[in-house]
Design a protein around this motif. Structure first.
Motif, mmCIF file in Angstrom:
data_model
loop_
_atom_site.group_PDB
_atom_site.id
_atom_site.type_symbol
_atom_site.label_atom_id
_atom_site.label_comp_id
_atom_site.label_asym_id
_atom_site.label_seq_id
_atom_site.Cartn_x
_atom_site.Cartn_y
_atom_site.Cartn_z
ATOM 1 N N PHE A 81 -25.231 -120.612 -55.370
ATOM 2 C CA PHE A 81 -24.372 -121.509 -56.526
ATOM 3 C C PHE A 81 -24.562 -120.449 -57.699
ATOM 4 O O PHE A 81 -24.141 -120.043 -58.749
ATOM 5 N N THR A 82 -25.533 -119.939 -58.064
ATOM 6 C CA THR A 82 -25.897 -119.116 -59.467
ATOM 7 C C THR A 82 -24.859 -117.823 -59.573
ATOM 8 O O THR A 82 -24.398 -117.324 -60.204
ATOM 9 N N MET A 83 -25.250 -117.290 -58.463
ATOM 10 C CA MET A 83 -24.234 -115.894 -57.769
ATOM 11 C C MET A 83 -22.449 -116.362 -58.163
ATOM 12 O O MET A 83 -22.081 -115.190 -58.804
ATOM 13 N N ALA A 84 -21.763 -117.895 -57.302
ATOM 14 C CA ALA A 84 -20.761 -117.909 -57.659
ATOM 15 C C ALA A 84 -20.540 -118.037 -59.392
ATOM 16 O O ALA A 84 -19.520 -117.511 -59.616
ATOM 17 N N ARG A 85 -21.395 -118.685 -59.610
ATOM 18 C CA ARG A 85 -20.577 -118.832 -61.208
ATOM 19 C C ARG A 85 -20.974 -116.950 -62.063
ATOM 20 O O ARG A 85 -20.052 -117.076 -62.777
ATOM 21 N N ALA A 86 -21.808 -116.806 -61.939
ATOM 22 C CA ALA A 86 -22.149 -115.264 -62.486
ATOM 23 C C ALA A 86 -20.862 -114.689 -61.647
ATOM 24 O O ALA A 86 -19.820 -114.477 -62.834
ATOM 25 N N LEU A 87 -20.606 -114.303 -60.504
ATOM 26 C CA LEU A 87 -19.380 -113.341 -59.950
ATOM 27 C C LEU A 87 -17.884 -114.650 -61.067
ATOM 28 O O LEU A 87 -16.827 -113.659 -61.523
ATOM 29 N N GLU A 88 -18.319 -116.098 -61.335
ATOM 30 C CA GLU A 88 -17.031 -115.921 -61.640
ATOM 31 C C GLU A 88 -16.445 -116.309 -63.038
ATOM 32 O O GLU A 88 -15.757 -116.111 -63.634
ATOM 33 N N ASP A 89 -17.519 -115.840 -63.963
ATOM 34 C CA ASP A 89 -17.632 -115.899 -65.236
ATOM 35 C C ASP A 89 -17.048 -114.825 -65.412
ATOM 36 O O ASP A 89 -16.176 -114.200 -66.192
ATOM 37 N N LEU A 90 -17.615 -113.281 -64.498
ATOM 38 C CA LEU A 90 -17.592 -111.582 -64.945
ATOM 39 C C LEU A 90 -16.559 -110.934 -63.919
ATOM 40 O O LEU A 90 -16.071 -110.359 -64.224
ATOM 41 N N GLY A 91 -16.523 -111.316 -62.599
ATOM 42 C CA GLY A 91 -15.608 -111.248 -61.663
ATOM 43 C C GLY A 91 -16.927 -110.522 -61.314
ATOM 44 O O GLY A 91 -17.688 -109.327 -61.253
ATOM 45 N N ALA A 92 -16.416 -109.537 -59.970
ATOM 46 C CA ALA A 92 -16.787 -109.187 -58.976
ATOM 47 C C ALA A 92 -17.691 -107.513 -58.976
ATOM 48 O O ALA A 92 -18.452 -107.733 -58.386
ATOM 49 N N GLN A 93 -16.648 -106.496 -59.891
ATOM 50 C CA GLN A 93 -16.971 -105.583 -60.374
ATOM 51 C C GLN A 93 -18.434 -105.536 -61.422
ATOM 52 O O GLN A 93 -19.259 -105.546 -61.580
ATOM 53 N N ALA A 94 -18.099 -106.524 -62.641
ATOM 54 C CA ALA A 94 -19.556 -106.441 -62.850
ATOM 55 C C ALA A 94 -20.974 -107.286 -62.211
ATOM 56 O O ALA A 94 -21.663 -106.095 -62.498
ATOM 57 N N GLU A 96 -21.196 -106.079 -58.741
ATOM 58 C CA GLU A 96 -21.465 -105.148 -57.791
ATOM 59 C C GLU A 96 -22.616 -103.913 -59.187
ATOM 60 O O GLU A 96 -23.257 -103.035 -58.863
ATOM 61 N N ASP A 97 -21.414 -103.998 -60.251
ATOM 62 C CA ASP A 97 -22.394 -102.712 -61.369
ATOM 63 C C ASP A 97 -23.577 -103.545 -62.241
ATOM 64 O O ASP A 97 -24.226 -102.618 -62.316
ATOM 65 N N LYS A 98 -23.831 -104.511 -62.369
ATOM 66 C CA LYS A 98 -24.881 -104.901 -63.099
ATOM 67 C C LYS A 98 -26.294 -105.697 -62.464
ATOM 68 O O LYS A 98 -27.513 -105.199 -62.545
ATOM 69 N N ILE A 99 -25.871 -105.542 -61.378
ATOM 70 C CA ILE A 99 -26.757 -106.177 -59.823
ATOM 71 C C ILE A 99 -26.812 -104.904 -58.984
ATOM 72 O O ILE A 99 -28.219 -104.651 -58.346
#
Length: 323
Positions: A81-94, A96-99
């Motif tokens: 759910f924290t992953m989902a929050r980060a995905l929602e905030d920043l987008g999938a590409q971010a 993939e690139d940052k983590i």
């Protein structure tokens, strides 16, 4: 016995689902395999006899069996759910690139995996990636980030959730390895907030208290494309869910993620507190709480219950009948 494919699960009645859960509960309630996590004393002290099942459909129907109200700490299930929050905030590409979004092939708390790839090619469901994901959650400071993390978990569950303070304090006093991981990521430019505060945020999120029904609703929210089927609140977008489920499928059950996917085909996530949830996309979420774990850190009874339901109704999405 119903033998229905995932494409015809809508034909399964409430009575069918209740019967399947009751059958699974009776079949596995006396199973004595596994043991509580004991590297955290508070987890070792949890009643090993807690055994609750909750299946929640995307139209909001709740099916339960056993003790579905006793709470345990969410532990690694929170990573979803924290992953989902980060995905929602920043987008999938971010993300993939940052983590990274690839399975490491190593233990969930491996430092070697970070060192070999200089903090790259990890994913948000192992500890290094989860700590990095926590650091990426929007918020100017610790308090703002925590508010976002906790609110996200509450929105997925459809009710107010609280931190198990004894578990949090116990883990916070003994999280040196995660602190080391956070500082190593920071050294490689893969930590996006203060590493000490981020580790504490991560530790606190793992101590959120949930019961089987909470986890079932959280799984059902994923199954429903990010809309909570009880509250009707849109928590995240369908695109966020799509990417979240993909990582769950490849890295959700620690070292046994491939075995789980081979046997069920369903995205899932476990935690050493004894919770395990799985998602049948577009259909339902199912969760089980039972603290005794196998050597990989996954609830023994939970795996058996969910696989029982998957097999009974032939829900593995990779099972395709010829036309």
């Amino acid at each position: 016995m119903n033998r229905l494919s995932v494409h015809s699960i809508s034909q399964v009645t409430s009575a069918d689902l209740d019967g399947a859960l009751q059958q699974a509960f009776e079949k596995f309630k006396d199973l004595k395999e596994g043991k509580n996590a004991d590297y955290i004393q508070e987890l070792a002290n949890v009643d090993p006899n807690i055994f609750g099942i909750a299946l929640v459909t995307t139209d909001g129907k709740i099916h339960t069996q056993g003790d579905f109200n006793s709470r345990v700490s969410i532990q690694s299930v929170s990573k979803v759910f924290t992953m989902a929050r980060a995905l929602e905030d920043l987008g999938a590409q971010a993300i993939e690139d940052k983590i990274g979004v690839d399975a490491t092939g190593m233990r969930f708390n491996s430092i070697i995996a970070v060192e070999l790839q200089k903090g790259k090619e990890i994913n948000p469901l192992v500890n290094p990636g989860a700590i990095a994901a926590t650091s990426l959650v929007s918020g100017a400071d610790y308090a703002a980030k925590w508010d976002s993390i906790l609110q996200t978990h509450c929105d997925f569950a459809g009710e107010a959730l609280e931190v198990n303070l004894p578990v949090y304090k116990s883990e916070a006093n003994d999280n040196l390895r995660n602190q080391a991981i956070a500082h190593l990521l920071f050294a490689y430019g893969r930590m996006y907030f203060d590493p000490v505060q981020t580790t504490d945020l991560y530790t606190r999120q793992c101590a959120i208290n949930v019961h089987a029904k909470d986890l079932g609703v959280m799984a059902a929210t994923l199954a429903n494309g990010g809309v909570n089927p009880l509250t009707k609140k849109k928590v995240v977008s369908p695109e966020t869910v799509m990417y979240t489920l993909a990582v769950m499928a490849t890295a959700g059950l620690y070292d046994n993620s491939g075995i789980w996917l081979f046997n069920t085909g369903l995205p899932a996530k476990s935690g050493v507190g004894g919770g395990l949830l799985a998602v049948c996309p577009g259909k339902f979420g199912i969760a089980v709480v039972s603290p005794p774990l196998d050597p990989a850190g996954n609830s023994v009874k939970a795996q058996k219950v969910i696989r029982h339901v998957v097999d009974k109704f032939q829900l593995n999405p990779y099972r395709v009948q010829p036309t």
